[in-house]
Design a protein around this motif. Structure first.
Motif, PDB file in Angstrom:
ATOM      1  N   LEU A  15       0.834  -1.205   0.000  1.00  0.00           N
ATOM      2  CA  LEU A  15       0.000   0.000   0.000  1.00  0.00           C
ATOM      3  C   LEU A  15       0.875   1.265   0.000  1.00  0.00           C
ATOM      4  O   LEU A  15       0.636   2.207  -0.762  1.00  0.00           O
ATOM      5  CB  LEU A  15      -0.947  -0.020   1.200  1.00  0.00           C
ATOM      6  CG  LEU A  15      -2.005   1.082   1.217  1.00  0.00           C
ATOM      7  CD1 LEU A  15      -3.321   0.567   1.802  1.00  0.00           C
ATOM      8  CD2 LEU A  15      -1.559   2.298   2.001  1.00  0.00           C
ATOM      9  N   VAL A  16       1.899   1.256   0.849  1.00  0.00           N
ATOM     10  CA  VAL A  16       2.778   2.431   0.928  1.00  0.00           C
ATOM     11  C   VAL A  16       3.502   2.645  -0.409  1.00  0.00           C
ATOM     12  O   VAL A  16       3.621   3.783  -0.883  1.00  0.00           O
ATOM     13  CB  VAL A  16       3.773   2.284   2.105  1.00  0.00           C
ATOM     14  CG1 VAL A  16       4.883   3.317   2.029  1.00  0.00           C
ATOM     15  CG2 VAL A  16       3.035   2.419   3.436  1.00  0.00           C
ATOM     16  N   ASN A  17       3.941   1.567  -1.029  1.00  0.00           N
ATOM     17  CA  ASN A  17       4.596   1.721  -2.336  1.00  0.00           C
ATOM     18  C   ASN A  17       3.640   2.316  -3.375  1.00  0.00           C
ATOM     19  O   ASN A  17       4.035   3.157  -4.187  1.00  0.00           O
ATOM     20  CB  ASN A  17       5.154   0.381  -2.831  1.00  0.00           C
ATOM     21  CG  ASN A  17       6.420   0.013  -2.066  1.00  0.00           C
ATOM     22  OD1 ASN A  17       7.103   0.900  -1.536  1.00  0.00           O
ATOM     23  ND2 ASN A  17       6.730  -1.270  -1.986  1.00  0.00           N
ATOM     24  N   HIS A  18       2.371   1.884  -3.331  1.00  0.00           N
ATOM     25  CA  HIS A  18       1.375   2.482  -4.251  1.00  0.00           C
ATOM     26  C   HIS A  18       1.236   3.980  -3.964  1.00  0.00           C
ATOM     27  O   HIS A  18       1.105   4.789  -4.881  1.00  0.00           O
ATOM     28  CB  HIS A  18      -0.003   1.829  -4.068  1.00  0.00           C
ATOM     29  CG  HIS A  18      -0.077   0.388  -4.515  1.00  0.00           C
ATOM     30  ND1 HIS A  18       0.809  -0.166  -5.394  1.00  0.00           N
ATOM     31  CD2 HIS A  18      -0.966  -0.590  -4.207  1.00  0.00           C
ATOM     32  CE1 HIS A  18       0.481  -1.442  -5.604  1.00  0.00           C
ATOM     33  NE2 HIS A  18      -0.589  -1.717  -4.897  1.00  0.00           N
ATOM     34  N   CYS A  19       1.249   4.340  -2.675  1.00  0.00           N
ATOM     35  CA  CYS A  19       1.084   5.758  -2.301  1.00  0.00           C
ATOM     36  C   CYS A  19       2.273   6.594  -2.772  1.00  0.00           C
ATOM     37  O   CYS A  19       2.097   7.711  -3.273  1.00  0.00           O
ATOM     38  CB  CYS A  19       0.918   5.904  -0.785  1.00  0.00           C
ATOM     39  SG  CYS A  19      -0.647   5.256  -0.184  1.00  0.00           S
ATOM     40  N   VAL A  41      -6.998   2.185   9.978  1.00  0.00           N
ATOM     41  CA  VAL A  41      -6.837   3.319   9.068  1.00  0.00           C
ATOM     42  C   VAL A  41      -5.773   4.316   9.549  1.00  0.00           C
ATOM     43  O   VAL A  41      -4.980   4.829   8.745  1.00  0.00           O
ATOM     44  CB  VAL A  41      -8.206   4.005   8.811  1.00  0.00           C
ATOM     45  CG1 VAL A  41      -8.805   4.616  10.071  1.00  0.00           C
ATOM     46  CG2 VAL A  41      -8.102   5.052   7.723  1.00  0.00           C
ATOM     47  N   TYR A  42      -5.720   4.612  10.851  1.00  0.00           N
ATOM     48  CA  TYR A  42      -4.751   5.630  11.305  1.00  0.00           C
ATOM     49  C   TYR A  42      -3.326   5.079  11.355  1.00  0.00           C
ATOM     50  O   TYR A  42      -2.370   5.808  11.101  1.00  0.00           O
ATOM     51  CB  TYR A  42      -5.176   6.212  12.658  1.00  0.00           C
ATOM     52  CG  TYR A  42      -6.467   6.998  12.533  1.00  0.00           C
ATOM     53  CD1 TYR A  42      -6.478   8.223  11.874  1.00  0.00           C
ATOM     54  CD2 TYR A  42      -7.671   6.488  13.020  1.00  0.00           C
ATOM     55  CE1 TYR A  42      -7.660   8.939  11.712  1.00  0.00           C
ATOM     56  CE2 TYR A  42      -8.854   7.200  12.874  1.00  0.00           C
ATOM     57  CZ  TYR A  42      -8.851   8.410  12.211  1.00  0.00           C
ATOM     58  OH  TYR A  42     -10.015   9.116  12.051  1.00  0.00           O
ATOM     59  N   ALA A  43      -3.178   3.793  11.686  1.00  0.00           N
ATOM     60  CA  ALA A  43      -1.848   3.186  11.637  1.00  0.00           C
ATOM     61  C   ALA A  43      -1.339   3.225  10.190  1.00  0.00           C
ATOM     62  O   ALA A  43      -0.172   3.542   9.917  1.00  0.00           O
ATOM     63  CB  ALA A  43      -1.902   1.752  12.162  1.00  0.00           C
ATOM     64  N   GLU A  50       4.624   9.196   6.825  1.00  0.00           N
ATOM     65  CA  GLU A  50       6.073   9.104   6.991  1.00  0.00           C
ATOM     66  C   GLU A  50       6.802   8.973   5.656  1.00  0.00           C
ATOM     67  O   GLU A  50       7.917   9.461   5.501  1.00  0.00           O
ATOM     68  CB  GLU A  50       6.388   7.835   7.800  1.00  0.00           C
ATOM     69  CG  GLU A  50       6.609   8.061   9.284  1.00  0.00           C
ATOM     70  CD  GLU A  50       7.917   8.775   9.531  1.00  0.00           C
ATOM     71  OE1 GLU A  50       7.823   9.915  10.028  1.00  0.00           O
ATOM     72  OE2 GLU A  50       8.992   8.221   9.229  1.00  0.00           O
ATOM     73  N   LYS A  51       6.174   8.273   4.718  1.00  0.00           N
ATOM     74  CA  LYS A  51       6.864   7.925   3.466  1.00  0.00           C
ATOM     75  C   LYS A  51       6.526   8.857   2.301  1.00  0.00           C
ATOM     76  O   LYS A  51       6.992   8.632   1.190  1.00  0.00           O
ATOM     77  CB  LYS A  51       6.504   6.489   3.056  1.00  0.00           C
ATOM     78  CG  LYS A  51       6.883   5.453   4.086  1.00  0.00           C
ATOM     79  CD  LYS A  51       8.377   5.194   4.073  1.00  0.00           C
ATOM     80  CE  LYS A  51       8.711   4.114   5.095  1.00  0.00           C
ATOM     81  NZ  LYS A  51      10.130   3.868   5.214  1.00  0.00           N
ATOM     82  N   ASN A  81       0.166  16.140  12.553  1.00  0.00           N
ATOM     83  CA  ASN A  81       1.521  16.373  13.100  1.00  0.00           C
ATOM     84  C   ASN A  81       2.565  15.600  12.313  1.00  0.00           C
ATOM     85  O   ASN A  81       3.588  16.146  11.893  1.00  0.00           O
ATOM     86  CB  ASN A  81       1.582  15.888  14.540  1.00  0.00           C
ATOM     87  CG  ASN A  81       1.318  16.987  15.551  1.00  0.00           C
ATOM     88  OD1 ASN A  81       1.790  16.894  16.675  1.00  0.00           O
ATOM     89  ND2 ASN A  81       0.600  18.018  15.181  1.00  0.00           N
ATOM     90  N   ILE A  82       2.316  14.305  12.136  1.00  0.00           N
ATOM     91  CA  ILE A  82       3.305  13.450  11.458  1.00  0.00           C
ATOM     92  C   ILE A  82       3.542  13.927  10.027  1.00  0.00           C
ATOM     93  O   ILE A  82       4.651  13.845   9.507  1.00  0.00           O
ATOM     94  CB  ILE A  82       2.825  11.974  11.424  1.00  0.00           C
ATOM     95  CG1 ILE A  82       2.613  11.435  12.827  1.00  0.00           C
ATOM     96  CG2 ILE A  82       3.817  11.093  10.662  1.00  0.00           C
ATOM     97  CD1 ILE A  82       1.922  10.068  12.842  1.00  0.00           C
ATOM     98  N   SER A  83       2.460  14.417   9.385  1.00  0.00           N
ATOM     99  CA  SER A  83       2.569  14.764   7.955  1.00  0.00           C
ATOM    100  C   SER A  83       2.883  16.247   7.731  1.00  0.00           C
ATOM    101  O   SER A  83       2.814  16.710   6.590  1.00  0.00           O
ATOM    102  CB  SER A  83       1.249  14.412   7.252  1.00  0.00           C
ATOM    103  OG  SER A  83       0.201  15.236   7.741  1.00  0.00           O
ATOM    104  N   ASN A  84       3.182  16.977   8.795  1.00  0.00           N
ATOM    105  CA  ASN A  84       3.422  18.423   8.676  1.00  0.00           C
ATOM    106  C   ASN A  84       2.264  19.154   8.011  1.00  0.00           C
ATOM    107  O   ASN A  84       2.434  19.856   7.013  1.00  0.00           O
ATOM    108  CB  ASN A  84       4.721  18.707   7.902  1.00  0.00           C
ATOM    109  CG  ASN A  84       5.912  18.231   8.680  1.00  0.00           C
ATOM    110  OD1 ASN A  84       5.992  18.450   9.896  1.00  0.00           O
ATOM    111  ND2 ASN A  84       6.821  17.535   8.012  1.00  0.00           N
TER     112      ASN A  84
END
Ligand code: F42
Length: 323
Positions: A15-19, A41-43, A50-51, A81-84
């Motif tokens: 999923l992260v690679n697709h994003c 969903v939040y995890a 982060e990525k 916060n995490i995503s600025n």
């Protein structure tokens, strides 16, 4: 604006690679669906935040039956916060079948959502909140972080929910694909006096491939489930025969997916998805924009091969979209 939907029912690395690919190909927004049976969903969003560096991101959509609005406020503030500062919140009534499987009855969804959104907004401003509603009672609650700028999108299809979305939201996520449905939905949204810049998003079932038949084959299973779950007025709007619908519903109920998918007609695929070649998809997206849609969310299945379709959208579609 072009967004993309991911269902966290796959390994999160994929999923992260697709994003990451979607961000590199120029997508503006990533929406992650919320169902308890999938990865949380939040995890998932924390990892995506982060990525990635630029895309906006959020749950599309969470609900106020399973998750208390104070927890939703805290979770989305954490993602912000995490995503600025890239978070957006999608919230809706919740999926009736999923809620029923947890023994939760969906009573007064519109009124409950209104209270939830008010609580979330006020907590995100940093207010120490006391609130006495019909559904929620809060005494002196306060978050330790504040993010008043997070836009709140309402998931809506029904007329009352669409009008409510424009009254209380910064945007609406409408689960539909066809111009006829958007003519109706946009008229309802406009009745609710949306604020300036209100974002009308088409949360569309989408399948793009250079080979139109392959694109169609990939979208048929999704369309079968949409048809089975669509209310009668929506099916009537597209002249879909109720006997055709019953054939799909009874096959799905028996777990006979082969018959269900074979019963999906061309009319159904056209009504409930945007599918085909990049040129065809561009035409459909432009038609929706002319009606008032300001964001198209490329939803499941995206295409027969997800990374290939994301690249195709980046290379052939995004440059043609001017909103
Ligand atoms: N649901 C999920 O569970 N997870 C997801 O990831 C998800 C994604 C998603 C994305 C876009 C989207 O548009 C919807 C999505 N959904 C997802 C579904 C969402 O949670 C809702 O099920 C869906 O949007 C509900 O659509 P709806 O606008 O049709 O609203 C329902 C509740 C409805 O029946 N609305 C009616 C209407 O006209 O809008 C009216 C209901 C009504 O009148 N209620 C009154 C009230 O106060 O609520 C009184 C009725 C009473 O109980 O007395």
């Amino acid at each position: 604006m072009l967004g993309i939907e991911f269902v966290p029912d796959m390994p999160l690395n994929d999923l992260v690679n697709h994003c990451i690919l979607a961000e590199n190909q120029g997508f503006d927004a990533i929406w992650v669906t919320d169902h308890y049976n999938n990865r949380n969903v939040y995890a998932t969003l924390a990892l995506v935040a982060e990525k990635t560096k630029r895309v906006r991101l959020g749950p599309g959509v969470t609900n106020a039956y399973q998750i208390h609005p104070a927890l939703t406020a805290s979770a989305i503030a954490t993602i912000d916060n995490i995503s600025n500062g890239r978070a957006m919140l999608g919230i809706g009534a919740g999926d009736r079948t999923t809620l029923a499987s947890l023994g939760i009855q969906m009573d007064k969804p519109v009124e409950k959502l209104k209270e939830a959104v008010e609580i979330i907004r006020r907590l995100l401003t940093g207010e120490r909140l006391s609130f006495q509603g019909d559904f929620f009672r809060i005494e002196g609650a306060k978050l330790s972080l504040k993010c008043p700028e997070i836009p709140i999108y309402i998931g809506a299809q029904g007329p009352l929910m669409l009008r409510t979305a424009s009254a209380i939201g910064d945007g609406v996520l409408i689960n539909a694909s066809h111009p006829l449905d958007f003519k109706y939905a946009v008229s309802q949204v406009q009745e609710g006096s949306p604020k300036a810049g209100f974002d009308i998003a088409a949360y569309a079932s989408f399948s793009v491939d250079l080979d139109e038949e392959k694109a169609k084959k990939a979208v048929v299973p999704v369309v079968a489930f949409i048809v089975a779950g669509s209310p009668a007025p929506v099916l009537e709007r597209h002249d879909i025969d109720s006997t055709d619908v019953d054939a799909i519903k009874s096959a799905l109920a028996k777990g006979d997916f082969r018959t269900a998918f074979r019963s999906v007609t061309n009319l159904m695929v056209d009504a409930f998805s945007i599918y085909g070649s990049p040129d065809h998809c561009i035409r459909r997206i432009k038609e929706l924009h002319e009606i008032g849609v300001t964001q198209v969310v490329v939803g499941s299945p995206i295409g027969p091969d997800v990374p290939t379709s994301i690249k195709l959208i980046g290379e052939e579609i995004i440059g043609e979209i001017s909103f």
